[in-house]
Every structure is written in C-alpha cells, then in structure tokens.
Design a protein around this motif. Structure first.
Motif, short mmCIF file in Angstrom:
data_model
loop_
_atom_site.label_atom_id
_atom_site.label_comp_id
_atom_site.label_asym_id
_atom_site.label_seq_id
_atom_site.Cartn_x
_atom_site.Cartn_y
_atom_site.Cartn_z
N ALA A 111 0.83 -1.21 0.00
CA ALA A 111 0.00 0.00 0.00
C ALA A 111 0.86 1.26 0.00
O ALA A 111 0.55 2.24 -0.69
N SER A 112 1.97 1.24 0.74
CA SER A 112 2.87 2.40 0.77
C SER A 112 3.53 2.61 -0.59
O SER A 112 3.66 3.75 -1.06
N ALA A 113 3.96 1.52 -1.22
CA ALA A 113 4.59 1.62 -2.53
C ALA A 113 3.60 2.10 -3.58
O ALA A 113 3.95 2.88 -4.48
N PHE A 114 2.37 1.64 -3.48
CA PHE A 114 1.36 2.06 -4.45
C PHE A 114 0.97 3.52 -4.24
O PHE A 114 0.78 4.27 -5.21
N LYS A 115 0.86 3.95 -3.00
CA LYS A 115 0.59 5.37 -2.73
C LYS A 115 1.67 6.23 -3.36
O LYS A 115 1.38 7.28 -3.97
N ALA A 116 2.92 5.80 -3.25
CA ALA A 116 4.02 6.55 -3.84
C ALA A 116 3.88 6.63 -5.36
O ALA A 116 4.16 7.66 -5.98
N LYS A 117 3.42 5.55 -5.96
CA LYS A 117 3.20 5.54 -7.41
C LYS A 117 2.08 6.49 -7.80
O LYS A 117 2.17 7.20 -8.82
N VAL A 118 1.01 6.50 -7.03
CA VAL A 118 -0.12 7.40 -7.31
C VAL A 118 0.35 8.86 -7.28
O VAL A 118 0.00 9.66 -8.16
N LEU A 119 1.17 9.20 -6.30
CA LEU A 119 1.66 10.57 -6.19
C LEU A 119 2.64 10.90 -7.30
O LEU A 119 2.73 12.06 -7.73
N LEU A 120 3.37 9.92 -7.78
CA LEU A 120 4.22 10.12 -8.96
C LEU A 120 3.36 10.50 -10.16
O LEU A 120 3.68 11.43 -10.91
N TYR A 121 2.27 9.78 -10.36
CA TYR A 121 1.34 10.11 -11.44
C TYR A 121 0.77 11.52 -11.26
O TYR A 121 0.67 12.28 -12.23
N LYS A 122 0.39 11.84 -10.05
CA LYS A 122 -0.20 13.16 -9.81
C LYS A 122 0.75 14.28 -10.20
O LYS A 122 0.32 15.31 -10.73
N ALA A 123 2.03 14.08 -9.97
CA ALA A 123 3.03 15.11 -10.29
C ALA A 123 3.38 15.14 -11.77
O ALA A 123 3.88 16.16 -12.27
N SER A 124 3.11 14.08 -12.49
CA SER A 124 3.63 13.90 -13.84
C SER A 124 2.97 14.80 -14.88
O SER A 124 1.88 15.34 -14.67
#
Length: 589
Positions: A197-210
């Motif tokens: 869940a922590s790794a996926f949250k980090a991926k979601v925020l990467l998308y948000k910034a992209s």
C-alpha cells in the motif's frame, strides 16, 4: 503451498446473481447482507473474488501498444466516444467494495478481522479509482453502496484533484489498518499489506506530479515534492523490511516469492493457471502460433554489455547499422538474452538440451517461420503476425508442449525495481540527481551490465534532463513486456514517440562461409541437427505486418480517454473531456 483461491463456492455465487453496475439506474439490486458479513469464511471468499477482478493476470499482448511488440494496436480512430476501447468505468467493482466497507463495519466479526478486511477494501477501492482516473481524469467518487430509491444517482464527476485526495486518503487508511508485511511463507501471502500500500501510494503521487496531469507545468510543479517524500518513504520502508533486487534477472519471474516481489497474484495448477507460455512460445512448441512477438525496433533498443547503445561511437561494442544487423545478438545487455528468442539462439524449451530455435523460411517449422525467401519455394503464413523473434522472458521452459496450458507462475503486480525507479524519478525531478544515478547503477549492476573503468555502467547522464531520459530508457528495458511502457510514455506526455511509427521484423536466410546462400535442403538438414548458428545466416529487415494497417496512430488527445457516450446518455450530469467535445478538464492545471 499456495493458499489463496480466487474461485467462489457455487452457493456463494448465488448471492450475487443479481448484482449489477453502480450508476446503472435501472438495475441496482441488493442482496441479504446477513448471509455474508458475520461469516469470516464468506467474507474471505467475497474479498477473494474482488481481488481476481481487480488485479488481472499475465497477458503477453499488452505491450503491443508500444514499439516493444509487433501488431499495429493503435490504428487511426481506434478510440472513439461510442466504442468501448480504453474505457475504464468500473462501478460494479466499486459497489462491491463499498458493500464490504459498509457491512464489515456493522458486522459481528472480531475487530482484527474487521480492520484487516477494511484495510484491504480501502486499498482495492483506491486501486480501482486510480485506474479510472489514469484513463479519464476525474470521475464520480462514490463512497457508499447506492440505492436506487434513496440515493441521487445522477452524480457529477469529481475534479481530478478531488479524486487524487480521495485515493490518497483511502491508501492512508489502508496503511494504518493492514499488517506491515505479510511474510512470503505465511498462509495470508497474496493479500495486500501495508508495504504494498505504501509503494502504491508513492506511485499514485508520482502520477499526480507527472506531465499527463500537469501539462502547463510538467517538471516544476509542487506535486513533485510530495511524490519524492512518499517514494523515499516507501523505498526506505521496503528496504528495511528486506525487499531487494533478485540476484538473477530471470529468477524474478520464475522463482516465486523472491525478495523483489512486492505483490503478486497467486496462480496454482489446476485451480488457477494463465496463458503466458501459451502466448509467447513459438507455434511448434505451443498449442498454436505465438500471440505476441518482439519487433526489430525493440531489439535495437537493448543496450550492449557496456550499457551503451550499439551505435554509440564511445561504446566498447560499437557497431554500424549494417554490422549490427548481421550480429545483433553479440555482446548485449544480459537482459536481452533472458528476454528474447532469436533465430538460431539456444532455446532449450520442453527440456530439449542443445535445442536451437530457427525462424528461417523453409528451414524452421511452418508455425515458426518468417520471411519471403523465394528459394524456400513456400509462402510463410506468419507475415502479418510474426517478426522473426519470440519472447523468452517469464517462460517456463521446463513445461512440455503438452503442458504449456498448465503455466501457473505467480503474476507480479509490483516489484521492488519499480519502487526503486519511481524513487529515482522523483529524486531527479526534485534536484537530487545523484540519488537517481545511484539507483540506475544498482539496476544495471544486477542486470549484469559491465561497470566500465569509470564504474558508471554505461550511464553518461549528468543533467536533470539527461537523467530523466536515462530513467525512461531503463524502464523500457527492465520492465519489457510487463505493460509499463505505454503508460509511462503517456504519463510523461511522450506519446509522440509512438505516433506515426512503423514496425519491423528480421528474416534469416542461411548462407555458406563465402556469403552465398546455402541450399534450403542442406540448411534444413543442418538445422534439424542444431548445427546452424546465428552466424550461418544473413539478415534482412521487413516492415510488419505485411498487409493491412502499418502505421501507429496515437494522437495528442489520448492523454485522457473519453467517457463512453452510453454513460453520458444514462446520466446527463456526466461531462465529457475537453479533447473529446466536452467541457471537463481532466488535468490539475
């Protein structure tokens, strides 16, 4: 033993015979919650069914969207408002998850069971909503099971920012409720834990910034700082828990429950198998022709052993284009050997020691050949589907041809290498380029790339822009055939790298030592004895497919796909995206 099953008992399935799509106004029905939510085993079955719907499984054809695999996936006007292509509107699953969240809360289950189930449900809801946002931008955030008699079903789309906030809140809730880590040997392995869940949250925020979501300020928006913090936290957390790169690249996929696996879908024969080997093997070693084959474009993109491109004049293994075509298999990044099958390469499939795989017309099996050599006096039937290459990555060569449909290797949804490269990307975009370069070196060191005298593994990037490109390039190779290339290019607003492009394959023609063509009859006998090596052929490039559409069409408006017109027809409050004739802005700026 593999404990998780994704098959519901028939009696349980009856409970959901009338379940239907959320937002489908005419058909929202209810079931008797009392039959399910106070019974821990039925709750387990209910959640297992959702897992199966959400995470999917191996699929050899997904990277046909990119240059990695043959076939023109994106033909002109493939995506329209009225068809179903690239529409992600999964409110049926959202309804089932919302039912779980509501009813588990009100159940008589033990508190620890409630918390664990709630944590899984919150994660799954975030995962499904993220996929919808990735496709379309903001969507309606439905947080409770809807009732056609009491709820307002004519909901509007939430803004994309509101959707990201909702997704992150669900993931934070899940992280707080789930066990930190489920051990690989535990009976619960295969369920979501806080590490994933922590790794996926980090991926979601990467998308948000992209750039996909921030076209007006793609690289310097404030979301990159949040993404870096989350990715650094996830990286350190998982590393402390023992996650690490698997020593041998091929073992990531073939040796289950390795240190690199963050989350996997469990397959187990005969209850749950998948079609990867069935889809990637040459036809003569499968139950029919391969479904997906690598392109010549992608063959060229693999680095050499020193980590540099074959045509880089500073490289140890530099080759001209002409020389490379006649020796493309030589001195490559070791991931090439572990990912690709090429003409005359050693391919000990079905436990055939010393076996070589041939693709040459008139020499190879008719289910494997590719080419137009007139001397073969036979026409290949594979010119629109083959390229002269096959996928080796993830293939279980120990399976006999008769067993190819028994493939049950676990499907990896996320691995630690992705966590590392997500961290590297956010570090680079926030001025921490040295972290990104260090991670790139780790990835290449594990791959077996030569360090070189400078210890840089062929990495020459220094500036932020160059390191960004190096990360994109590394993702392309490291995650080949794992359905990441298209989504990464789309996230980075680099779909122009696919648009208007053609694809090619390579024909092999057997030759004598003097370069003259070897008689087909002689070459066939030698091939049957595995006596022909790669150097005993000359190679010719052909555009693929030979007939039909040959140019990829990926227009600018594909950065956000449209809402299907049928959805809007049912609910006039749903706005269409701006690039598809509507008024809804799916970006964050």
């Amino acid at each position: 033993m593999k404990k998780i099953t994704y098959i519901l008992a028939a009696t349980f399935m009856l409970l959901f015979a009338n379940s239907c799509d959320t937002l489908d106004i005419e058909n929202i029905n209810n079931y008797n919650a009392d039959l399910v939510w106070d019974d821990e085993s039925l709750v387990e079955a209910y959640m297992a069914n959702i897992y199966a719907d959400v995470f999917g499984n191996w699929n050899s054809q997904l990277d046909e969207k990119t240059q990695q695999l043959g076939s023109i996936h994106f033909y002109q006007d493939m995506v329209t408002i009225t068809n179903s292509s690239y529409k992600e509107w999964d409110y049926e699953t959202i309804r089932l998850i919302n039912e779980a969240i509501l009813n588990v809360t009100e159940s008589t289950l033990e508190q620890d069971v409630k918390d664990n189930t709630m944590g899984q449900a919150k994660f799954l809801r975030a995962y499904v909503y993220f996929n919808m946002v990735k496709y379309h931008g903001g969507v309606p955030c439905i947080k409770i099971p809807q009732n056609k008699d009491t709820d307002d079903l004519y909901v509007k789309r939430n803004t994309t920012a509101e959707c990201f906030d909702f997704i992150i809140q669900d993931l934070d809730d899940a992280i707080g409720l789930l066990p930190e880590q489920i051990e690989k040997s535990a009976s619960d392995y295969g369920k979501i834990d806080a590490a994933f869940a922590s790794a996926f949250k980090a991926k979601v925020l990467l998308y948000k910034a992209s750039p996909q979501f921030n076209p007006g300020n793609p690289w310097d928006n404030s979301y990159w700082d949040d993404a870096f913090t989350a990715n650094q936290t996830a990286y350190n957390k998982l590393k402390d828990l023992g996650y690490a790169l698997t020593e041998n690249y091929e073992d990531i996929f073939l040796v289950e429950r390795g240190t690199e696996v963050v989350f996997a879908v469990i397959n187990t024969y005969p209850n749950k198998v998948t079609n990867w080997d069935y889809g990637v093997r040459p036809g003569s070693e499968s139950r029919g022709n391969a479904w997906a084959v690598p392109t010549w474009e992608f063959i060229q993109e693999f680095p050499m052993k020193d980590g540099k491109a074959y045509n880089d004049p500073t490289g140890k293994y530099y080759k001209t284009d002409e020389a490379f075509l006649q020796g493309y298999w030589e001195n490559r990044d070791p991931r090439f050997d572990k990912s690709i099958v090429w003409n005359a390469s050693t391919y000990e499939v079905s436990n055939k020691a010393g076996n070589r795989q041939y693709t040459s017309l008139g020499i190879a099996d008719v289910l494997d050949d590719f080419g137009t050599n007139p001397a073969a006096k036979i026409n290949s039937t594979n010119l629109d589907s083959y390229s002269g290459f096959f996928i080796r990555k993830g293939s279980d060569l120990s399976l006999l041809q008769s067993e190819v449909q028994q493939y049950d290797i676990d499907f990896i949804v996320m691995r630690f290498a992705e966590v590392m490269l997500n961290y590297a990307e956010t570090a680079n975009e926030t001025g921490r380029t040295e972290i990104a370069i260090s991670i790139l070196k780790e990835i290449r060191e594990r791959a077996g790339v030569e360090a070189g005298d400078d210890g840089n593994y062929g990495i020459t990037a220094i500036t932020r822009e160059d390191v960004r490109e190096a990360i994109i390039t590394e993702r392309n190779i490291e995650f080949c055939f794992e359905d990441m290339r298209f989504w990464n290019l789309r996230r980075l607003r680099m779909l122009d790298r696919l648009d208007g492009k053609t694809k090619h394959g390579v024909e092999a023609i057997a030759i004598n030592q003097d370069g003259s063509e070897m008689p087909i009859s002689e070459a066939k006998v030698k091939a049957e004895e595995n006596a022909l090596t790669e150097a005993d052929f000359k190679y010719i490039v052909h555009q693929i497919p030979f007939t039909g559409v040959t140019v990829t069409s990926v227009p600018e408006k594909y950065y956000f796909f449209p809402i299907q017109q049928g959805v809007i027809d049912l609910n006039s409050n749903i706005e269409q995206n701006v690039d598809w004739g509507g008024t809804f802005d799916p970006t964050l700026n």
